[in-house]
Write an enzyme that holds these catalytic residues in place. Structure first.
Site, PDB file in Angstrom:
ATOM      1  N   LYS A   1       0.807  -1.224   0.000  1.00 42.45           N
ATOM      2  CA  LYS A   1       0.000   0.000   0.000  1.00 42.45           C
ATOM      3  C   LYS A   1       0.834   1.266   0.000  1.00 42.45           C
ATOM      4  O   LYS A   1       0.346   2.330  -0.369  1.00 42.45           O
ATOM      5  CB  LYS A   1      -0.949   0.005   1.205  1.00 42.45           C
ATOM      6  CG  LYS A   1      -2.037  -1.034   1.064  1.00 42.45           C
ATOM      7  CD  LYS A   1      -3.142  -0.834   2.086  1.00 42.45           C
ATOM      8  CE  LYS A   1      -4.247  -1.859   1.886  1.00 42.45           C
ATOM      9  NZ  LYS A   1      -5.243  -1.834   2.928  1.00 42.45           N
TER      10      LYS A   1
ATOM     11  N   LYS B   1      -5.321 -10.839  -5.892  1.00 45.31           N
ATOM     12  CA  LYS B   1      -6.510 -11.160  -5.099  1.00 45.31           C
ATOM     13  C   LYS B   1      -7.663 -10.208  -5.421  1.00 45.31           C
ATOM     14  O   LYS B   1      -7.427  -9.055  -5.806  1.00 45.31           O
ATOM     15  CB  LYS B   1      -6.187 -11.145  -3.605  1.00 45.31           C
ATOM     16  CG  LYS B   1      -5.949  -9.784  -3.036  1.00 45.31           C
ATOM     17  CD  LYS B   1      -5.865  -9.806  -1.511  1.00 45.31           C
ATOM     18  CE  LYS B   1      -5.693  -8.365  -1.035  1.00 45.31           C
ATOM     19  NZ  LYS B   1      -5.556  -8.174   0.381  1.00 45.31           N
TER      20      LYS B   1
ATOM     21  N   LYS C   1     -11.109  -4.615  -2.900  1.00 42.63           N
ATOM     22  CA  LYS C   1     -11.950  -3.424  -3.028  1.00 42.63           C
ATOM     23  C   LYS C   1     -11.268  -2.363  -3.877  1.00 42.63           C
ATOM     24  O   LYS C   1     -11.909  -1.518  -4.479  1.00 42.63           O
ATOM     25  CB  LYS C   1     -12.222  -2.838  -1.640  1.00 42.63           C
ATOM     26  CG  LYS C   1     -13.106  -3.703  -0.769  1.00 42.63           C
ATOM     27  CD  LYS C   1     -12.950  -3.335   0.705  1.00 42.63           C
ATOM     28  CE  LYS C   1     -13.647  -4.337   1.602  1.00 42.63           C
ATOM     29  NZ  LYS C   1     -13.092  -4.390   2.961  1.00 42.63           N
TER      30      LYS C   1
HETATM   31  P1  TYM Z   1     -10.339  -6.459   5.060  1.00 40.50           P
HETATM   32  O1  TYM Z   1     -11.375  -5.479   5.468  1.00 40.50           O
HETATM   33  O2  TYM Z   1      -9.426  -6.113   3.945  1.00 40.50           O
HETATM   34  O3  TYM Z   1     -10.994  -7.836   4.685  1.00 40.50           O
HETATM   35  C1  TYM Z   1     -11.915  -8.475   5.544  1.00 40.50           C
HETATM   36  C2  TYM Z   1     -11.744  -9.967   5.480  1.00 40.50           C
HETATM   37  O4  TYM Z   1     -11.891 -10.447   4.153  1.00 40.50           O
HETATM   38  C3  TYM Z   1     -10.764 -11.250   3.808  1.00 40.50           C
HETATM   39  N1  TYM Z   1     -10.484 -11.066   2.375  1.00 40.50           N
HETATM   40  C4  TYM Z   1     -10.334 -12.086   1.528  1.00 40.50           C
HETATM   41  N2  TYM Z   1     -10.406 -13.415   1.682  1.00 40.50           N
HETATM   42  C5  TYM Z   1     -10.216 -14.185   0.591  1.00 40.50           C
HETATM   43  N3  TYM Z   1      -9.978 -13.682  -0.644  1.00 40.50           N
HETATM   44  C6  TYM Z   1      -9.900 -12.349  -0.857  1.00 40.50           C
HETATM   45  N4  TYM Z   1      -9.682 -11.862  -2.058  1.00 40.50           N
HETATM   46  C7  TYM Z   1     -10.077 -11.483   0.263  1.00 40.50           C
HETATM   47  N5  TYM Z   1     -10.080 -10.134   0.418  1.00 40.50           N
HETATM   48  C8  TYM Z   1     -10.320  -9.900   1.726  1.00 40.50           C
HETATM   49  C9  TYM Z   1      -9.636 -10.722   4.667  1.00 40.50           C
HETATM   50  O5  TYM Z   1      -8.623 -11.688   4.816  1.00 40.50           O
HETATM   51  C10 TYM Z   1     -10.342 -10.413   5.965  1.00 40.50           C
HETATM   52  O6  TYM Z   1     -10.480 -11.581   6.743  1.00 40.50           O
HETATM   53  N6  TYM Z   1      -6.811  -5.865   8.487  1.00 40.50           N
HETATM   54  C11 TYM Z   1      -8.105  -6.480   8.265  1.00 40.50           C
HETATM   55  C12 TYM Z   1      -9.206  -5.977   9.172  1.00 40.50           C
HETATM   56  C13 TYM Z   1      -8.957  -6.152  10.635  1.00 40.50           C
HETATM   57  C14 TYM Z   1      -9.000  -7.373  11.352  1.00 40.50           C
HETATM   58  C15 TYM Z   1      -8.768  -7.014  12.730  1.00 40.50           C
HETATM   59  C16 TYM Z   1      -9.180  -8.692  10.984  1.00 40.50           C
HETATM   60  C17 TYM Z   1      -8.725  -5.153  11.518  1.00 40.50           C
HETATM   61  N7  TYM Z   1      -8.622  -5.668  12.785  1.00 40.50           N
HETATM   62  C18 TYM Z   1      -8.718  -7.981  13.696  1.00 40.50           C
HETATM   63  C19 TYM Z   1      -9.114  -9.648  11.990  1.00 40.50           C
HETATM   64  C20 TYM Z   1      -8.889  -9.302  13.325  1.00 40.50           C
HETATM   65  C21 TYM Z   1      -8.501  -6.155   6.831  1.00 40.50           C
HETATM   66  O7  TYM Z   1      -8.023  -5.252   6.241  1.00 40.50           O
HETATM   67  O8  TYM Z   1      -9.491  -6.895   6.350  1.00 40.50           O
END
Ligand code: TYM
Length: 334
Positions: free
Chosen positions: A113, A195, A198
Site C-alpha cells: 500500500k 486477489k 476493493k
Molecule cells: P479487510 O477489510 O481487507 O478484509 C476483511 C476480510 O476479508 C478477507 N479477504 C479475503 N479473503 C479471501 N480472498 C480475498 N480476495 C479477500 N479479500 C479480503 C480478509 O482476509 C479479511 O479476513 N486488516 C483487516 C481488518 C482487521 C482485522 C482485525 C481482521 C482489523 N482488525 C482484527 C481480523 C482481526 C482487513 O483489512 O481486512
C-alpha cells in the site's frame, strides 16, 4: 469456550473474497465459539485517498448491515464499531511501545500500500497492524477467522502479545489465524494472479455481495480463463479455472476433486454458468435479509450500541490489567 475475534474495514463494498474468505467462517463459528465481530473504521482512515467522511459513515452502517445479513447473530455474538470503544486506540499506544519499527516495516500489506507513495504515507498506515493487534488481544482471542492475506498481521499480533507477556507478566492470550478450507484467497476474475480486492482497477473482476443476478452472471461468463479446455486445479498453470473451482467449492460446500470429476470435459461455458448460479443462490438469502435490515436503520443502530456495551465489558478490564502491568499509575492510588 473458544473466543473468536475478527474485523472488516468499511472501505469499498464487501465482495465475494470477504464473504468466502472470512464471513462464512464467522457465521459457522458462532455454533461452537464465543464470537466478537467488529467494523474496523479506525483502520479505514489510514488510506487518505479513500477517506471521505460522509462515505465512511455510510459504509460503516452498510457493513454492519451486511454482517447481520450474512448471519452474524447479535443474540449469540457481539457486533460493534471499533471507534465506539476508545480502548482500541489506547491499547495501540501501549503496543506501539512494544512493537518494533523493523517488524512493521516488513509487513507485506504496508509494502504494497505504500509503494510509490514516498514520504506522504501516513503514520497510521504504518501502524495499522498494531491497531489490529490491539483489536485481537483486548478480547482474549483464541482464533481469528480471516483470509490468507491477513496471516502476517495475526502472526504479528501473536508476537506482540508474547513480547508483552514476557516483559510485563502474563496478560494476553495468544491468538491464531483460522482460514477456510477453500477460497482463503479469492482472486480477481479478470486477473486471477491478484486477489479480489476493493481497490481493484476494474469492476468486472469483482463480484460484490449485493450485485444483482444478471450482473453476477455476466462477470462470471467473462471471467478470464486460459485457451485450453480442461478443468483441473492448478494455481500456477491454470489460475483462472482454479479460482473458479475454489469459489464453486466454497459456495456449494463440495470438495474441489468432486467438482473436477463432475465438470471436466463439459467445457468452460457450462462450468462458468454453474459457478455463477451457485454464487447467485448463495447470495440470494443474504440480499433479501439485507433489504429487510436496510429498511430499519434504527434497529441496526440499537444493535451496535448494545454490541459496544458488551464489547466494553471485555476490553476495559483487559486494558486496565495491561496498563497496571506496565506500571502506569491507576487513578486514585499513590
Ligand atoms: P479487510 O477489510 O481487507 O478484509 C476483511 C476480510 O476479508 C478477507 N479477504 C479475503 N479473503 C479471501 N480472498 C480475498 N480476495 C479477500 N479479500 C479480503 C480478509 O482476509 C479479511 O479476513 N486488516 C483487516 C481488518 C482487521 C482485522 C482485525 C481482521 C482489523 N482488525 C482484527 C481480523 C482481526 C482487513 O483489512 O481486512
Amino acid at each position: 469456550m473458544t473466543r473468536v475475534f475478527s474485523g472488516m474495514q468499511p472501505s469499498g463494498t464487501p465482495h465475494l473474497g470477504n464473504l468466502l474468505g472470512a464471513w462464512m467462517n464467522w457465521v459457522a463459528m458462532q455454533d461452537h465459539a464465543d464470537c466478537v465481530y467488529c467494523v474496523v473504521d479506525l483502520h479505514a482512515i489510514t488510506a487518505p485517498n479513500e477517506h471521505d467522511p460522509a462515505t465512511l459513515r455510510r459504509r460503516t452502517v452498510e457493513l454492519a448491515t451486511g454482517m447481520l445479513a450474512v448471519g452474524v447473530d447479535p443474540e449469540r455474538s457481539i457486533l460493534f464499531v471499533q471507534s465506539h470503544l476508545h480502548e482500541h486506540a489506547e491499547c495501540t499506544w501501549l503496543f506501539n511501545c512494544v512493537a518494533g519499527f523493523g517488524e512493521l516495516h516488513k509487513m507485506p500489506q504496508f509494502k504494497e500500500k505504500s509503494a510509490g507513495r514516498g514520504e506522504s504515507v501516513s503514520v497510521g498506515l504504518f501502524d495499522y497492524p498494531v491497531l489490529q493487534a490491539a483489536d485481537i488481544l483486548l478480547y482474549d482471542t483464541d482464533e481469528v477467522p480471516v483470509g490468507e492475506d491477513q496471516r502476517h498481521h495475526i502472526e504479528l499480533a501473536r508476537d506482540i502479545g508474547q513480547r508483552f507477556n514476557h516483559r510485563f507478566g502474563e496478560v494476553f492470550r495468544l491468538p491464531k489465524a483460522v482460514h477456510p478450507p477453500a477460497a482463503a484467497r479469492v482472486m480477481d476474475l479478470q486477473d486471477p494472479t491478484v486477489k479480489m480486492s476493493k481497490s481493484a482497477s476494474s469492476e468486472k473482476g469483482i463480484v460484490h455481495v449485493l450485485d444483482d443476478p444478471a450482473r453476477i452472471e455476466k462477470k462470471f461468463k467473462s471471467a478470464r480463463t486460459d485457451s485450453a479446455t480442461d478443468i483441473r486445479h492448478d494455481r500456477e498453470e491454470k489460475p483462472g479455472v482454479s479460482n473458479l473451482l475454489e469459489i464453486l467449492s466454497a459456495a456449494t460446500d463440495r470438495g474441489v476433486d468432486a467438482l473436477v470429476t463432475e465438470y471436466d470435459g463439459l467445457g468452460y461455458g457450462t462450468f462458468k454458468g454453474a459457478v455463477a448460479e451457485a454464487v447467485i443462490e448463495l447470495l440470494r438469502p443474504i440480499q433479501e435479509r439485507y433489504a429487510e435490515l436496510d429498511a430499519d436503520p434504527g434497529e441496526v443502530a440499537r444493535l451496535l450500541e448494545e454490541g459496544a456495551d458488551r464489547a466494553r465489558a471485555i476490553a476495559v478490564p483487559r486494558l486496565e490489567r495491561a496498563k497496571d502491568a506496565m506500571g502506569l499509575l491507576p487513578p486514585g492510588t499513590a
